[in-house]
Design an enzyme around this catalytic site. Sequence first.
Site, short mmCIF file in Angstrom:
data_model
loop_
_atom_site.label_atom_id
_atom_site.label_comp_id
_atom_site.label_asym_id
_atom_site.label_seq_id
_atom_site.Cartn_x
_atom_site.Cartn_y
_atom_site.Cartn_z
N TYR A 183 51.77 39.45 35.11
CA TYR A 183 52.01 38.08 34.65
C TYR A 183 53.30 37.91 33.86
CZ TYR A 183 47.32 36.64 36.12
OH TYR A 183 46.20 36.33 36.85
N LYS B 43 42.66 50.38 37.29
CA LYS B 43 42.78 50.74 38.70
C LYS B 43 43.76 51.92 38.81
CE LYS B 43 41.85 49.92 43.06
NZ LYS B 43 40.50 50.02 43.65
N ASP C 171 37.09 47.44 40.67
CA ASP C 171 36.23 46.96 41.76
C ASP C 171 34.76 47.33 41.51
OD1 ASP C 171 37.80 49.26 42.04
OD2 ASP C 171 37.35 49.52 44.15
N ASP D 70 41.94 38.26 33.71
CA ASP D 70 41.91 36.85 34.13
C ASP D 70 40.75 36.62 35.09
OD1 ASP D 70 42.60 34.25 34.61
OD2 ASP D 70 44.49 34.68 35.63
#
Length: 337
Positions: free
Chosen positions: A123, A175, A209, A233
């Site tokens: 972002y 991740k 995930d 987010d």
Amino acid sequence: MTLHATLIPGDGIGPGITDATVRLLAAAGADITWDVQLAGMAAVTKYNDPIPAATLESIRKTKLALKGPLETPVGEGFRSINVALRKEFDLYANVRPAKSVVPGLRFKDVDVVLVRENTEGLYIGVENYVKIAGDAHAAAQSMAVITRHGSERIVRYAFEYALAHGRKRVTIVHKANILKFSQGLFLETGRTVAKEYAGRVACDEKIVDACAMELVMRPERFDVIVTTNLFGDILSDLTSGLVGGLGLTPGANIGESAAIFEAVHGTAPDIAGKGIANPTAVMLAAVQMLEHVGDTARAARIRDAIETTLREQKTVTGDVGGSATTEQYTDAVIAKL
Ligand code: NAD
């Protein structure tokens, strides 16, 4: 002691739900002097500027703001107001609690606090197109930047939050198995910080995930989650959904020099001006604000009054199955104080 805070009523349903919140805080005996300032469309209409200098100056002075939702004007030259405020005050921690209160939902025992890094990752806004064989938009690339400093302060914030709020466990969500450098640095730094809290706050790790799946299967297992900007987010909307939607979820944006508390939802143009919006999210944002300044007993009293009113389902707004107006619901919460 009088608390000085900036109040930004906002656009659409904003003025109605912030009014209701100010009334609730006063009824709870909170001694707050509000410096009312404009932002969003209200400020564009009056000053032709979505974030007037006076509003920034007020927040700089009070270091504390309660904000209604803002409509970011469409068009060239206007920044996203929320992103601009985050950048201006380096509000690095976005804290979103989600707790089961409204009866009849799929999950009953959710009580999770999501701590999202608010300034880094994908972002940062560094993106560009790549021209190939005459096609100006043949490819696009976005840069994600993760720093040791940014990772350390957000993970530390999550652990300190856990300690201050009697929470038992922080889950670091990442991740790093695929994004070995950026996410790897976040995880590596997170593990180092976690060691300092060993024996006081437990820590575990989840790949994002797997975390998403577990959140919709066994959300009650989570306590505090800390994660990077994009994952935070997405997962924070997921956790809002688990407890009844955005109308009930507050969010705090915390930095060293200021803190801004707000509802997660937008201006709800479809119901603006009708007096039927649910003010709960802004009320809970105000509870977060009181906790932030150490007025924890009053914060707990207001939270209890809100939760009891919602649980009873007698005087609640349309979005949570009732027919009360914003004002009637606020009166009902005040009666429970
Ligand atoms: P929204 O959250 O305003 O509305 C989505 C749906 O939820 C609507 O049906 C609305 O009526 C309902 N809803 C939202 N809050 C409610 C409440 N408190 N009580 C009852 N119902 C409620 O999302 P949107 O329609 O996508 O966005 C509208 C505007 O808000 C846009 O201009 C957007 O840019 C802005 N926005 C601002 C913020 C912010 O300032 N933090 C956040 C999101 C969207």
